[in-house]
Every structure is written in structure tokens, then in C-alpha cells.
Motif scaffolding. Structure first.
Motif, PDB file in Angstrom:
ATOM      1  N   MET A   1       0.839  -1.204   0.000  1.00  0.00           N
ATOM      2  CA  MET A   1       0.000   0.000   0.000  1.00  0.00           C
ATOM      3  C   MET A   1       0.880   1.263   0.000  1.00  0.00           C
ATOM      4  SD  MET A   1      -1.352   2.499   2.171  1.00  0.00           S
ATOM      5  CE  MET A   1      -1.407   2.050   3.885  1.00  0.00           C
ATOM      6  N   ILE A   2       0.430   2.253  -0.712  1.00  0.00           N
ATOM      7  CA  ILE A   2       1.161   3.537  -0.750  1.00  0.00           C
ATOM      8  C   ILE A   2       0.306   4.585  -0.021  1.00  0.00           C
ATOM      9  CG2 ILE A   2       2.170   5.315  -2.235  1.00  0.00           C
ATOM     10  CD1 ILE A   2       2.495   3.166  -4.395  1.00  0.00           C
ATOM     11  N   LEU A   3       0.912   5.242   0.947  1.00  0.00           N
ATOM     12  CA  LEU A   3       0.194   6.275   1.710  1.00  0.00           C
ATOM     13  C   LEU A   3       0.499   7.632   1.091  1.00  0.00           C
ATOM     14  CD1 LEU A   3      -1.479   6.987   4.278  1.00  0.00           C
ATOM     15  CD2 LEU A   3       0.693   7.104   5.527  1.00  0.00           C
ATOM     16  N   ILE A   4      -0.569   8.338   0.706  1.00  0.00           N
ATOM     17  CA  ILE A   4      -0.380   9.614   0.002  1.00  0.00           C
ATOM     18  C   ILE A   4      -1.006  10.757   0.786  1.00  0.00           C
ATOM     19  CG2 ILE A   4      -0.932  10.886  -2.118  1.00  0.00           C
ATOM     20  CD1 ILE A   4      -1.103   8.284  -3.598  1.00  0.00           C
ATOM     21  N   LYS A   5      -0.266  11.836   0.937  1.00  0.00           N
ATOM     22  CA  LYS A   5      -0.914  13.055   1.436  1.00  0.00           C
ATOM     23  C   LYS A   5      -1.112  14.013   0.273  1.00  0.00           C
ATOM     24  CE  LYS A   5      -1.098  17.165   4.121  1.00  0.00           C
ATOM     25  NZ  LYS A   5      -0.393  18.257   4.759  1.00  0.00           N
ATOM     26  N   LEU A   6      -2.366  14.355   0.045  1.00  0.00           N
ATOM     27  CA  LEU A   6      -2.671  15.387  -0.945  1.00  0.00           C
ATOM     28  C   LEU A   6      -2.687  16.709  -0.181  1.00  0.00           C
ATOM     29  CD1 LEU A   6      -5.466  13.619  -3.047  1.00  0.00           C
ATOM     30  CD2 LEU A   6      -3.042  13.848  -3.594  1.00  0.00           C
ATOM     31  N   GLY A   7      -1.698  17.529  -0.441  1.00  0.00           N
ATOM     32  CA  GLY A   7      -1.545  18.774   0.307  1.00  0.00           C
ATOM     33  C   GLY A   7      -2.672  19.760   0.025  1.00  0.00           C
ATOM     34  N   GLY A   8      -2.948  20.594   1.036  1.00  0.00           N
ATOM     35  CA  GLY A   8      -3.958  21.632   0.878  1.00  0.00           C
ATOM     36  C   GLY A   8      -3.625  22.585  -0.272  1.00  0.00           C
ATOM     37  N   SER A   9      -2.319  22.717  -0.577  1.00  0.00           N
ATOM     38  CA  SER A   9      -1.919  23.644  -1.646  1.00  0.00           C
ATOM     39  C   SER A   9      -2.262  23.107  -3.034  1.00  0.00           C
ATOM     40  CB  SER A   9      -0.415  23.908  -1.559  1.00  0.00           C
ATOM     41  OG  SER A   9       0.287  22.689  -1.663  1.00  0.00           O
ATOM     42  N   VAL A  10      -2.537  21.811  -3.144  1.00  0.00           N
ATOM     43  CA  VAL A  10      -2.907  21.288  -4.469  1.00  0.00           C
ATOM     44  C   VAL A  10      -4.410  21.077  -4.626  1.00  0.00           C
ATOM     45  CG1 VAL A  10      -0.745  20.252  -5.254  1.00  0.00           C
ATOM     46  CG2 VAL A  10      -2.233  18.930  -3.792  1.00  0.00           C
ATOM     47  N   ILE A  11      -5.103  20.839  -3.525  1.00  0.00           N
ATOM     48  CA  ILE A  11      -6.549  20.591  -3.656  1.00  0.00           C
ATOM     49  C   ILE A  11      -7.387  21.842  -3.364  1.00  0.00           C
ATOM     50  CG2 ILE A  11      -6.394  18.088  -3.288  1.00  0.00           C
ATOM     51  CD1 ILE A  11      -7.358  18.602  -0.376  1.00  0.00           C
ATOM     52  N   THR A  12      -6.714  22.901  -2.867  1.00  0.00           N
ATOM     53  CA  THR A  12      -7.440  24.177  -2.661  1.00  0.00           C
ATOM     54  C   THR A  12      -6.542  25.319  -3.148  1.00  0.00           C
ATOM     55  OG1 THR A  12      -6.570  24.908  -0.492  1.00  0.00           O
ATOM     56  CG2 THR A  12      -8.305  23.240  -0.447  1.00  0.00           C
ATOM     57  N   ASP A  13      -7.152  26.492  -3.254  1.00  0.00           N
ATOM     58  CA  ASP A  13      -6.364  27.699  -3.483  1.00  0.00           C
ATOM     59  C   ASP A  13      -6.138  28.283  -2.088  1.00  0.00           C
ATOM     60  OD1 ASP A  13      -5.516  30.290  -3.765  1.00  0.00           O
ATOM     61  OD2 ASP A  13      -6.866  30.762  -5.430  1.00  0.00           O
ATOM     62  N   LYS A  14      -4.895  28.199  -1.605  1.00  0.00           N
ATOM     63  CA  LYS A  14      -4.624  28.555  -0.203  1.00  0.00           C
ATOM     64  C   LYS A  14      -4.803  30.039   0.095  1.00  0.00           C
ATOM     65  CE  LYS A  14      -1.788  26.123   2.745  1.00  0.00           C
ATOM     66  NZ  LYS A  14      -0.571  25.444   3.198  1.00  0.00           N
ATOM     67  N   SER A  15      -4.871  30.863  -0.959  1.00  0.00           N
ATOM     68  CA  SER A  15      -4.987  32.296  -0.686  1.00  0.00           C
ATOM     69  C   SER A  15      -6.443  32.751  -0.598  1.00  0.00           C
ATOM     70  CB  SER A  15      -4.259  33.087  -1.766  1.00  0.00           C
ATOM     71  OG  SER A  15      -4.892  32.885  -3.007  1.00  0.00           O
ATOM     72  N   GLN A  16      -7.385  31.877  -0.937  1.00  0.00           N
ATOM     73  CA  GLN A  16      -8.797  32.286  -0.915  1.00  0.00           C
ATOM     74  C   GLN A  16      -9.602  31.366  -0.014  1.00  0.00           C
ATOM     75  OE1 GLN A  16     -11.242  33.182  -4.471  1.00  0.00           O
ATOM     76  NE2 GLN A  16      -9.317  32.974  -5.547  1.00  0.00           N
ATOM     77  N   TYR A  17     -10.252  31.938   0.980  1.00  0.00           N
ATOM     78  CA  TYR A  17     -11.021  31.152   1.951  1.00  0.00           C
ATOM     79  C   TYR A  17     -11.970  30.175   1.251  1.00  0.00           C
ATOM     80  CZ  TYR A  17     -14.404  30.294   5.775  1.00  0.00           C
ATOM     81  OH  TYR A  17     -15.240  29.711   6.700  1.00  0.00           O
ATOM     82  N   LYS A  18     -11.832  28.902   1.586  1.00  0.00           N
ATOM     83  CA  LYS A  18     -12.716  27.835   1.105  1.00  0.00           C
ATOM     84  C   LYS A  18     -12.825  27.754  -0.418  1.00  0.00           C
ATOM     85  CE  LYS A  18     -16.548  26.708   3.133  1.00  0.00           C
ATOM     86  NZ  LYS A  18     -17.841  26.782   3.848  1.00  0.00           N
ATOM     87  N   LYS A  19     -11.681  27.821  -1.094  1.00  0.00           N
ATOM     88  CA  LYS A  19     -11.718  27.700  -2.557  1.00  0.00           C
ATOM     89  C   LYS A  19     -11.159  26.323  -2.927  1.00  0.00           C
ATOM     90  CE  LYS A  19     -11.939  29.958  -6.700  1.00  0.00           C
ATOM     91  NZ  LYS A  19     -12.543  28.914  -7.451  1.00  0.00           N
ATOM     92  N   PHE A  20     -12.068  25.432  -3.305  1.00  0.00           N
ATOM     93  CA  PHE A  20     -11.695  24.066  -3.694  1.00  0.00           C
ATOM     94  C   PHE A  20     -11.129  24.085  -5.104  1.00  0.00           C
ATOM     95  CE2 PHE A  20     -13.360  19.667  -5.026  1.00  0.00           C
ATOM     96  CZ  PHE A  20     -12.328  18.988  -4.394  1.00  0.00           C
ATOM     97  N   ASN A  21     -10.001  23.396  -5.332  1.00  0.00           N
ATOM     98  CA  ASN A  21      -9.457  23.280  -6.685  1.00  0.00           C
ATOM     99  C   ASN A  21      -9.945  21.943  -7.254  1.00  0.00           C
ATOM    100  OD1 ASN A  21      -7.942  23.061  -9.030  1.00  0.00           O
ATOM    101  ND2 ASN A  21      -6.123  23.997  -8.129  1.00  0.00           N
ATOM    102  N   LYS A  22     -11.190  21.973  -7.704  1.00  0.00           N
ATOM    103  CA  LYS A  22     -11.864  20.741  -8.119  1.00  0.00           C
ATOM    104  C   LYS A  22     -11.136  20.058  -9.281  1.00  0.00           C
ATOM    105  CE  LYS A  22     -16.308  19.066  -9.892  1.00  0.00           C
ATOM    106  NZ  LYS A  22     -16.318  17.769  -9.229  1.00  0.00           N
ATOM    107  N   GLU A  23     -10.704  20.894 -10.219  1.00  0.00           N
ATOM    108  CA  GLU A  23     -10.052  20.331 -11.409  1.00  0.00           C
ATOM    109  C   GLU A  23      -8.800  19.527 -11.025  1.00  0.00           C
ATOM    110  OE1 GLU A  23      -8.073  22.302 -15.183  1.00  0.00           O
ATOM    111  OE2 GLU A  23      -9.826  23.410 -14.449  1.00  0.00           O
ATOM    112  N   GLN A  24      -7.984  20.143 -10.163  1.00  0.00           N
ATOM    113  CA  GLN A  24      -6.734  19.482  -9.772  1.00  0.00           C
ATOM    114  C   GLN A  24      -6.997  18.271  -8.875  1.00  0.00           C
ATOM    115  OE1 GLN A  24      -2.983  21.628 -10.196  1.00  0.00           O
ATOM    116  NE2 GLN A  24      -3.259  21.900  -8.007  1.00  0.00           N
TER     117      GLN A  24
END
Ligand code: IP8
Length: 256
Positions: A1-24
Motif C-alpha cells: 500500500m502507498i500512503l499519500i498526502k494530498l496537500g492543501g496547496s494542491v486541492i485548494t487555493d490557499k490564498s482564498q477562503y474555502k476555494k476548492f481546486n476541483k479540477e486538480q
């Protein structure tokens, strides 16, 4: 098994409150599904956690009643991101359950106390991926505390013994200085405790949990001669897929 952390910087836009980066987020989930590898995911909170947490100093624990409502809101927002992520996983055919860390763990002075593993183990056993995330949890000494996805990676690694650990971020790996502000910054392909001691640390915009240095320290604690621990860039399409397929990609590997 491979354990992966998907960082907040790739799944959200960290500069905008609650902005999900759905595409990524959706592309990364597709790459994971396409690899055919057995994987377990932890994710960061990104702008669903750090913006409010920083504003109300939630990471310092409960010192003022005015933090109570924002702490509840940070937890609410982190759970919302958890559901967005499990929706993406299920859309690519990976059965997944978002598990709030506070439902299985408490903290004591910012350290995780694992007091109930059973639900996590049972989910994994029947083939539903338990997905944990950075969140606010109750702390025996501080009232509440923030558990980062990086700390949860260490708990999940101890519990599920992955053969490989991957941190997916928005940078190619560890640099000798901040690549976002210094164009001459050089990527460090292999990091040891000695190398890390000489790297300058400049923290991220809105990060209450330690940024790249904290991540590297966690990675060094988790790597072993038998187990690779890698930091890589998930904003480059196809890179995670290549890494999961066992191919060489640009990244930083932690070595003791
Ligand atoms: O994004 C932080 O987790 P991280 C959690 O993994 C909160 O650092 C709520 C800020």
C-alpha cells in the motif's frame, strides 16, 4: 500500500477562503485510480482550514472564549473539504469514507493520542478507503488543537505500514531557499537530517502547521531503509501517475 498526502496547496487555493481546486483534485484522484495501486489518502485543509485558524490563532489552543465559534467553524469547513474529496474519489471508482480525526483521536499538548483504531481498520479491511484530514480536535491540556495532515500521515503509517509514502505538494520538492521568491533556488533531490539543518526556512502565506520544513521533519521520521518517503509536485499533470507506476520523477526523497 502507498500512503499519500494530498496537500492543501494542491486541492485548494490557499490564498482564498474555502476555494476548492476541483479540477486538480479530480485529476489527482484519476491518476491514483489509473495507477491501479493500493493507496490510502490523507489530505490537508488548505484554505478550508488555515485561513480562519490563523485569524483566530486556533493552533495556540483555547485561550479566549472568542475562539470557540471559529474553532467549530474550522472543523465544519474541514469536514466540508473532506466530503468534496471523497466525492472525487468515488467519482473515479474508489470507495472512500471521510473520517474526522476527532472521531478517533484526542490530543494532549498537541500530540495525537490514538484511542480508537477500530473503525479505521474495519473500513480498510472491507475495501473502503478511510480518508483523514487536517482538522481541529479536542486536546486534554489545550482545550482544542490543530492536527495537521502531516501528523496524521505518521499515525496512518504506524497503523497501516505502507511500503511507500508520498507527499503531494505544489513544489517539485525541497529547495535550498524558497523557489516562489528566489528564482535561483535549487532542488535538493535527497534530504537527510544534516541537509535539512542547512536549508533556510521561509514559511507559506497562511500556514499554521509548519510548512515545508515541518513536512520534511515528518518525512525524515517516517522513512527507513525499506521505505521511501517522497515529496513531489502534484500540479504537474501525470507526475503522480508516473511515480505510482514506479517511474523516476522530479522529487525529493527523504533518507536517514
Ligand atoms: O493542511 C491543517 O492541516 P494541514 C489543519 O495538513 C487545519 O497542515 C485545520 C488548519
Amino acid at each position: 500500500m502507498i500512503l499519500i498526502k494530498l496537500g492543501g496547496s494542491v486541492i485548494t487555493d490557499k490564498s482564498q477562503y474555502k476555494k476548492f481546486n476541483k479540477e486538480q483534485a479530480s485529476r489527482l484522484c484519476r491518476e491514483i485510480a489509473e495507477s491501479g495501486r493500493s493507496v490510502m489518502i490523507v489530505h490537508g485543509a488548505g484554505s478550508f482550514g488555515h485561513v480562519l485558524a490563523k485569524q483566530y490563532a486556533i493552533q495556540n489552543g483555547l485561550v479566549d472564549f472568542a475562539q470557540v465559534a471559529p474553532a467549530a467553524m474550522v472543523h465544519h469547513d474541514a469536514m466540508e473539504l473532506g466530503l468534496l474529496m471523497t466525492s472525487e474519489l468515488m467519482a473515479v471508482g474508489i470507495p472512500a469514507a471521510s473520517v474526522a480525526p476527532g472521531s478517533c483521536f484526542v490530543m494532549e499538548d498537541g500530540r495525537i493520542i490514538v484511542n480508537d483504531e477500530e473503525a479505521l481498520r474495519r473500513l480498510a479491511h472491507i475495501g473502503i478507503m478511510p480518508v483523514m484530514f487536517g482538522d481541529v480536535v479536542m486536546d486534554r491540556k489545550q482545550g482544542f488543537a490543530i492536527v495537521s495532515g502531516d501528523q496524521l500521515m505518521e499515525v496512518m503509517a504506524r497503523m497501516f505500514k505502507p511500503e511507500r509514502i508520498v507527499f503531494v505538494s505544489d513544489i517539485d520538492g525541497l529547495y535550498d531557499s524558497n523557489p516562489k521568491t528566489n528564482p535561483d533556488a535549487k532542488l535538493i533531490p535527497e534530504v537527510t537530517p544534516e541537509v535539512l539543518a542547512n536549508v533556510s526556512s521561509e514559511e507559506d502565506v497562511a500556514d499554521v502547521t509548519g510548512g515545508v520544513r515541518g513536512k520534511m521533519e515528518a518525512m525524515l521520521r517516517m522513512c527507513s531503509p525499506e521505505r521511501d518517503c517522497v515529496l513531489m509536485n502534484g500540479t504537474v499533470p501525470g507526475r503522480l501517475l508516473e511515480l505510482l507506476k514506479g517511474n523516476e520523477v522530479t522529487c525529493t526523497v527523504a533518507r536517514m
